[in-house]
Design an enzyme around this catalytic site. Structure first.
Site, PDB file in Angstrom:
ATOM      1  CG  ASP A  97      -0.037  -0.199   2.749  1.00 45.29           C
ATOM      2  OD1 ASP A  97       0.392   0.609   3.109  1.00 45.29           O
ATOM      3  OD2 ASP A  97      -0.598  -0.887   2.822  1.00 45.29           O
ATOM      4  CG  HIS A 112       4.658 -10.001  -0.231  1.00 50.67           C
ATOM      5  ND1 HIS A 112       4.038  -9.935  -0.089  1.00 50.67           N
ATOM      6  CD2 HIS A 112       5.892 -10.483  -1.499  1.00 50.67           C
ATOM      7  CE1 HIS A 112       4.349 -10.783   0.490  1.00 50.67           C
ATOM      8  NE2 HIS A 112       5.571 -11.470   0.223  1.00 50.67           N
ATOM      9  CB  CYS A 123       8.861  -6.500 -22.304  1.00 52.02           C
ATOM     10  SG  CYS A 123       7.831  -4.252 -21.525  1.00 52.02           S
ATOM     11  CB  SER A 210      -0.308 -14.199   8.749  1.00 53.82           C
ATOM     12  OG  SER A 210       0.195 -14.683   8.282  1.00 53.82           O
ATOM     13  CD  GLU A 236      -5.637 -13.037  15.327  1.00 56.02           C
ATOM     14  OE1 GLU A 236      -5.422 -13.640  14.437  1.00 56.02           O
ATOM     15  OE2 GLU A 236      -6.918 -12.307  15.160  1.00 56.02           O
TER      16      GLU A 236
END
Length: 265
Positions: A97, A112, A123, A210, A236
């Site tokens: 982002d 990424h 190309c 994660s 988490e």
């Protein structure tokens, strides 16, 4: 922990989608993640793009519109401030982002890619965001900020369906977004820089990821094996949690702000 941080000469941060979640950007693998609602095979592969570039571009323009109208949150700004506190620092992000850029970050690796860049899969030509925005005005952040989601879906999507797609000036094929799709390799230079830095860290902070997407998930373990003090910021538990020296069960913004305040004491 405070003394370890203050004495650290080389600090790395690995961030995932959880960092941008508080800016309103959906995660991919959380309970309400995008891949629970959409099929990545239909939207984020070269095969999908070859079969229906219109569908793929509408998906990415919808995401780009969402991102363009979001702002960095305190977590992004905390990382940016940490960058200025340490002599040797690198933010390794899985996020596409670019909100870390808007927060003032300069020392980063985007594993990424960047969603506002363009990349021709035919190309290999890469178009930085400022260039691609001129080549394909629909992908311009300024343009996307100027229209509503309704206008995007009614007007822009109609034009995309009519064939208004970015043509590569280099080869004439259709340019795709500058992100890494499923089945594609990560940029070698970015990956090499991330691995090399992780091997030599004093402190390595893992935030909002994660811990399952490879090869990024390996980086904290490489840092730990190389002697780094490993910190996780995540509400988490993740597969990385058992290896951490310190775990903050907090949101990215809250946990990073806590670390930043500790550094300033």
């Amino acid at each position: 922990m405070v003394e370890i941080l203050k004495k650290a000469g080389k600090v790395g941060v690995l961030s995932g989608a959880g960092l941008s979640a508080e800016s309103g950007i959906p995660t991919f693998r959380g309970k309400d993640g995008l891949w629970n609602r959409f099929n990545p095979v239909e939207l984020a592969t070269f095969e999908a793009f070859s079969q229906s570039p219109e569908l793929v571009w509408k998906w990415y323009l919808w995401r780009m519109h969402l991102i363009a109208n979001s702002r960095p949150n305190p977590g992004h700004y905390a990382i940016s401030e940490m960058e200025r506190l340490f002599s040797d620092f690198l933010h390794i992000t899985q996020n596409v982002d670019g909100l870390h850029r808007e927060a003032g970050g300069e020392k980063f690796v985007e594993l990424h890619g960047h969603i506002f860049d363009g990349r021709c899969r035919f190309c290999g030509k890469h178009y930085p965001a400022e260039v691609f925005g001129r080549l394909y005005p629909f992908a311009s952040k300024d343009f996307l900020r100027s229209i509503s989601e309704e206008e995007l879906k009614e007007e822009v999507f109609r034009k995309v369906d009519e064939g208004e797609l970015p043509a590569c000036p280099n080869c004439g094929e259709i340019v795709g977004p500058g992100v890494v799709w499923f089945g594609e390799s990560l940029p070698e230079d970015s990956l090499e820089r991330a691995f090399r830095f992780s091997e030599n860290c004093d402190v390595f902070i893992v935030v909002g990821t994660s811990g399952v997407v490879q090869p990024a998930a390996t980086l904290p373990l490489i840092a730990k094996r190389s002697g780094a003090f490993l910190i996780e910021v995540n509400p988490e538990e993740t597969p990385i949690s058992p290896y951490c020296d310190l775990t903050l069960r907090k949101s990215a913004s809250s946990g990073l702000q806590e670390l930043l305040e500790a550094l300033k004491r």
